[in-house]
Design a protein around this motif. Structure first.
Motif, short mmCIF file in Angstrom:
data_model
loop_
_atom_site.label_atom_id
_atom_site.label_comp_id
_atom_site.label_asym_id
_atom_site.label_seq_id
_atom_site.Cartn_x
_atom_site.Cartn_y
_atom_site.Cartn_z
N ASP A 21 0.82 -1.45 -0.12
CA ASP A 21 -0.12 -0.07 -0.01
C ASP A 21 0.87 1.22 -0.09
OD1 ASP A 21 -3.07 -1.20 0.91
OD2 ASP A 21 -1.37 -2.29 1.75
N LYS A 25 1.08 1.98 -7.27
CA LYS A 25 0.28 1.27 -8.56
C LYS A 25 -0.78 1.75 -9.08
CE LYS A 25 -1.73 -2.09 -5.65
NZ LYS A 25 -3.33 -1.39 -5.71
N GLU A 48 -8.61 -6.41 -7.20
CA GLU A 48 -8.85 -7.50 -6.52
C GLU A 48 -8.45 -6.96 -4.93
OE1 GLU A 48 -8.04 -11.52 -6.55
OE2 GLU A 48 -9.61 -11.71 -8.38
N PRO A 49 -9.26 -7.35 -3.76
CA PRO A 49 -10.42 -8.02 -3.87
C PRO A 49 -11.75 -7.14 -4.62
CG PRO A 49 -9.66 -7.59 -1.56
CD PRO A 49 -8.73 -7.04 -2.29
N ARG A 59 -14.94 -7.38 -0.30
CA ARG A 59 -13.97 -6.46 -0.24
C ARG A 59 -14.32 -5.62 1.24
NH1 ARG A 59 -10.04 -3.49 -3.30
NH2 ARG A 59 -9.88 -1.32 -2.51
N PHE A 62 -13.76 -7.30 4.42
CA PHE A 62 -12.51 -7.57 4.38
C PHE A 62 -11.57 -6.34 4.81
CE2 PHE A 62 -7.90 -7.58 2.58
CZ PHE A 62 -7.46 -8.63 3.09
N LEU A 63 -11.72 -5.19 4.24
CA LEU A 63 -11.16 -4.01 4.72
C LEU A 63 -11.34 -3.43 6.12
CD1 LEU A 63 -10.61 -2.03 1.25
CD2 LEU A 63 -9.18 -3.41 2.17
N VAL A 76 -10.55 -13.64 0.38
CA VAL A 76 -9.75 -13.27 -0.75
C VAL A 76 -10.21 -14.33 -1.68
CG1 VAL A 76 -8.42 -11.33 0.18
CG2 VAL A 76 -7.52 -13.57 0.15
N ARG A 80 -12.14 -13.85 -5.35
CA ARG A 80 -11.32 -14.51 -6.63
C ARG A 80 -11.93 -15.41 -7.35
NH1 ARG A 80 -6.18 -14.91 -4.28
NH2 ARG A 80 -6.20 -12.60 -4.56
N ARG A 102 -3.83 -5.96 -8.53
CA ARG A 102 -3.74 -7.10 -7.48
C ARG A 102 -4.34 -8.29 -7.80
NH1 ARG A 102 -1.47 -5.18 -3.15
NH2 ARG A 102 -1.83 -3.21 -2.32
N ALA A 106 -0.74 -10.98 -4.12
CA ALA A 106 -0.88 -10.13 -2.91
C ALA A 106 -1.43 -11.19 -1.89
CB ALA A 106 -2.12 -9.22 -3.21
N THR A 107 -2.01 -12.22 -1.79
CA THR A 107 -2.50 -13.12 -1.01
C THR A 107 -1.24 -13.69 -0.39
OG1 THR A 107 -4.18 -13.61 -2.14
CG2 THR A 107 -4.09 -14.92 -0.17
N TYR A 110 0.62 -10.56 1.66
CA TYR A 110 -0.16 -10.06 2.87
C TYR A 110 -0.29 -11.24 3.81
CZ TYR A 110 -0.58 -5.27 1.09
OH TYR A 110 -0.23 -4.16 0.46
N GLN A 111 -1.15 -12.04 3.39
CA GLN A 111 -1.63 -13.32 4.23
C GLN A 111 -0.22 -14.16 4.55
OE1 GLN A 111 -4.04 -12.13 1.92
NE2 GLN A 111 -4.57 -10.76 3.70
N LEU A 161 -5.97 -2.88 6.85
CA LEU A 161 -4.51 -3.36 6.52
C LEU A 161 -3.55 -2.25 6.36
CD1 LEU A 161 -4.14 -6.38 5.36
CD2 LEU A 161 -6.46 -5.66 5.38
#
Ligand code: TMP
Length: 218
Positions: A21, A25, A48-49, A59, A62-63, A76, A80, A102, A106-107, A110-111, A161
């Motif tokens: 982040d 991009k 994505e998401p 999303r 998630f956020l 995610v 997807r 993304r 990214a998964t 990040y995860q 995030l």
């Protein structure tokens, strides 16, 4: 009567952009889209998401909702799955190039990196959900996490995030690096610490290089 000209459309591509982040991009997407259109592609731009009504709802959860790493990964990948089935695969099948902000890297970053979640589980989910589908080209906008944090503070209110620590983003960056090392032919690193115009020049050069190499193969 003149014959109907044979307009040859380039083979559709699946192109993704990645980065922590604040790496900038999103500001590059319009230029990438223009360059693809100039090369004869019709472009479906998505993210994505998200990218479908269901995935955009996921999303938002998630956020903003607290959850553990497994729930993050499942959400995610659920988003997807819907996105691939209803937007990405149909667009590619109809000859459109898909430009996606993304995707699965990214998964892993990040995860897998950030949350230290089990990479083997992510690999299983990746194989299950994607059925072999991978991006043709991924532009990874790489930036020092401390600089990215300063850019984010100046830009907008942080989501769940974006509120994470510098250590977290160091691990996310390492996650991207590991993915790039595992797929050097697909993932191209773009130095995002430069002035915006230079980042754009390098991103467009990487895209043109890929398109030319692809054209030479066709
Ligand atoms: P964005 O703001 O760049 O659209 O990305 C949304 C956030 O979601 C960003 O912080 C990265 C995160 N994310 C994951 O943690 N895992 C994923 O698989 C994806 C696609 C995004």
């Amino acid at each position: 009567m003149d014959p109907i000209p044979n307009i040859r459309r380039p083979r559709p591509l699946f192109i993704t952009v990645e980065g922590i982040d604040g790496a900038g991009k999103s500001s590059q997407l319009a230029a990438l889209r223009q360059a693809l259109e100039a090369a004869g592609h019709t472009v479906v731009a998505t993210r994505e998401p998200g990218g479908t009504p269901l995935a955009e709802s996921l999303r938002a959860l998630f956020l903003h909702q607290p959850m553990d790493a497994l729930t993050e990964a499942l959400l995610v990948f659920a988003a997807r799955r819907d996105h691939l089935a209803t937007v990405i695969e149909p667009a590619l099948a109809q000859g459109h190039t898909v430009l996606c902000d993304r995707f699965t890297d990214a998964t892993f970053a990040y995860q897998g990196g950030g949350r230290r979640f089990d990479l083997a589980v992510l690999q299983t989910l990746e194989a299950w959900v994607q059925n072999g589908r991978q991006p043709d080209l991924t532009l990874w906008f790489d930036l020092d996490p401390a600089l990215a944090a300063r850019r984010r503070q100046a830009a907008r209110e942080a989501d769940r995030l974006e509120q994470e620590t510098l250590d977290f983003f160091d691990r996310v960056r390492a996650g991207y690096l590991a993915r790039a090392q595992a797929a050097p032919g697909r993932i191209v690193r773009v130095e995002a610490g430069q002035a915006l115009a230079d980042v754009q020049r390098d991103a467009l050069a990487a895209l043109q290089h890929y398109l030319q190499a692809r054209g030479a193969l066709a």
